[in-house]
Design an enzyme around this catalytic site. Sequence first.
Site, PDB file in Angstrom:
ATOM      1  N   HIS A 182       0.813  -1.213   0.000  1.00  0.00           N
ATOM      2  CA  HIS A 182       0.000   0.000   0.000  1.00  0.00           C
ATOM      3  C   HIS A 182       0.851   1.270   0.000  1.00  0.00           C
ATOM      4  O   HIS A 182       1.781   1.384   0.786  1.00  0.00           O
ATOM      5  CB  HIS A 182      -0.968   0.014   1.175  1.00  0.00           C
ATOM      6  CG  HIS A 182      -2.132   0.895   0.910  1.00  0.00           C
ATOM      7  ND1 HIS A 182      -2.112   2.225   1.208  1.00  0.00           N
ATOM      8  CD2 HIS A 182      -3.326   0.646   0.316  1.00  0.00           C
ATOM      9  CE1 HIS A 182      -3.269   2.755   0.822  1.00  0.00           C
ATOM     10  NE2 HIS A 182      -4.019   1.822   0.284  1.00  0.00           N
ATOM     11  N   PRO A 183       0.532   2.236  -0.888  1.00  0.00           N
ATOM     12  CA  PRO A 183       1.410   3.397  -1.083  1.00  0.00           C
ATOM     13  C   PRO A 183       1.153   4.551  -0.128  1.00  0.00           C
ATOM     14  O   PRO A 183       1.823   5.569  -0.218  1.00  0.00           O
ATOM     15  CB  PRO A 183       1.075   3.835  -2.509  1.00  0.00           C
ATOM     16  CG  PRO A 183      -0.361   3.462  -2.683  1.00  0.00           C
ATOM     17  CD  PRO A 183      -0.582   2.224  -1.840  1.00  0.00           C
ATOM     18  N   CYS A 184       0.213   4.439   0.819  1.00  0.00           N
ATOM     19  CA  CYS A 184      -0.196   5.656   1.528  1.00  0.00           C
ATOM     20  C   CYS A 184       0.911   6.210   2.435  1.00  0.00           C
ATOM     21  O   CYS A 184       0.854   7.360   2.834  1.00  0.00           O
ATOM     22  CB  CYS A 184      -1.492   5.444   2.287  1.00  0.00           C
ATOM     23  SG  CYS A 184      -1.416   4.263   3.617  1.00  0.00           S
ATOM     24  N   ARG A 185       1.925   5.422   2.767  1.00  0.00           N
ATOM     25  CA  ARG A 185       3.016   5.925   3.614  1.00  0.00           C
ATOM     26  C   ARG A 185       4.258   6.305   2.809  1.00  0.00           C
ATOM     27  O   ARG A 185       5.283   6.664   3.380  1.00  0.00           O
ATOM     28  CB  ARG A 185       3.423   4.881   4.653  1.00  0.00           C
ATOM     29  CG  ARG A 185       2.307   4.473   5.578  1.00  0.00           C
ATOM     30  CD  ARG A 185       2.287   5.372   6.794  1.00  0.00           C
ATOM     31  NE  ARG A 185       1.026   5.248   7.502  1.00  0.00           N
ATOM     32  CZ  ARG A 185       0.528   6.171   8.290  1.00  0.00           C
ATOM     33  NH1 ARG A 185       1.161   7.293   8.467  1.00  0.00           N
ATOM     34  NH2 ARG A 185      -0.611   5.975   8.901  1.00  0.00           N
ATOM     35  N   THR A 186       4.166   6.170   1.505  1.00  0.00           N
ATOM     36  CA  THR A 186       5.356   6.347   0.676  1.00  0.00           C
ATOM     37  C   THR A 186       6.032   7.699   0.917  1.00  0.00           C
ATOM     38  O   THR A 186       7.244   7.771   1.090  1.00  0.00           O
ATOM     39  CB  THR A 186       4.995   6.211  -0.815  1.00  0.00           C
ATOM     40  OG1 THR A 186       4.401   4.932  -1.011  1.00  0.00           O
ATOM     41  CG2 THR A 186       6.218   6.345  -1.689  1.00  0.00           C
TER      42      THR A 186
END
Lengths: 242, 264
Positions: A182-186
């Site tokens: 999941h990219p939300c913390r990238t």
Amino acid sequence: MSWFELNEEKFHHCCQLILQQSEQLSDGWIWEVVQGSKEGYLRKTALRSVTIDSKSVQKQKGSSLDPEPHTSYHSSVEQQGQEDEQPDCIKDDIDDEDAGICMMTANSSQVLQFEYHILYSCSYSSPVLYFRAFTLEGRSLTLEEVWNSVHPNFRLCLQNSPLDTITQQEHPLLGQPFFVLHPCRTKDFMRPVLQAAQDQHRPVNYVLSWLSVVGPVVGLDVPLKYSTQLHPAASLSSTEPD
Amino acid sequence: MADDKDVLRDVWFGRIPTCFTLNQDEVTEREAEPYYLLLPRVSYLTLVTDKVKKHFLKVMRAEDVEEMWFEYEGTPLKWHYPIGVLFDLHASNNVLPWSITVHFKNFPEHDLLHCPSNSVIEAHFMSSIKEADALKHKSQVVNDMQKKDHKQLWMGLQNDKFDQFWAMNRKLMEYPTEEGGFRYIPFRIYQTMSDRPFIQKLFRPTSPEGNAHTLGDLLKEMYPDALTNDGKSPHKGTRWVNTLRHSSYPTAYLSVISFGDGRK
């Protein structure tokens, strides 16, 4: 667009540089075009020998200690292969009855085929890693099996985070089920990397740096040579702030 | 928003009369009667079909039952799309009730995501909410919410509680007056005639000159060659802000269905 964000154009540029370097290093990345559009994604396939950490399988399933620890994970997978159409929940039951006893055994390894895709997410202005994995017989790995192939050190970190970081989702360009980190913390972990590079006037390829962080979680290592010897001039151009 | 409640209610309580029939190849101990249900457009198939499952399991032996999945005229139905999107995409031209076939074996691994439990639906739902808020508010609103607020959104959807859901969702639909709109409009254009499931791009609610964009503007920009149709058919001149606030699914995405066969 802030310097810390990746727009689509910059994403394509970073991917082009990776492709050039990959070719020289014979690292296997190719660019797949989506029919009828300008969009596309980086793709790579790799055979990996995966060591399964069996203790955590047990933790995940939450099943009680079983007194007959004989079957290895490897044979358990073969057994499941014959029950290809079984949904996860049923598989679990079957595992627990016979093959699943493997959870108590020592670590074992097997060869799996992994397919990695790097896509651009306009919602998060960041790259996203999609992947799927098959046994050599062509059976798709379940989400649980994928979790078990993640190194235990990573797994603990990821599973303790509020959002399970690996989930099964629809590939936004192909419409097929893939696993995704999941990219939300990238942006959170990229910010210090980019800040340091900017402060020290060092070149940085956003997608490459990002990949070197997230790739190893799912067995995708980025050779150091990408960052050292190749085309320092070419990679410089990717550092231009927008 | 208070004045708009009737519209929100109409969208929320939209139902599709549906007839579930067991796939002929399933092994049963006696004949399976069809099962009728009013499906909420805003929910997910696997979230509202417990009764369907129970009904068919009565005539089946446990060993013949694997993960349940649904099909319409040969197409496996993606549970992770809102029910209203699935209907508009595949069946809106046909007579009601919508006739869905229920399967308990041969799960189509290459087409459908597994859905072993409601927690998978919840994770998918929250991930959609987060992505939409990344577009609308740079994730600020959803990140400022507490865990229990997220839970309230999900429980509202799961239990079909309009007031519970909207008490929280209105925060996700607000923006400071001085900014005049969201950063970007979260939308998806679903396509019937393409392998690519949907188109999703960045689109501002207003033009650089400050004019409010309309649905027609979006379709012109994203999809200049095709004739399009919107599932909920707002007028193409409708301003985006109103369309989004009223018509988006609980996932916060406005969904537009595009028929590649020239249907309007």
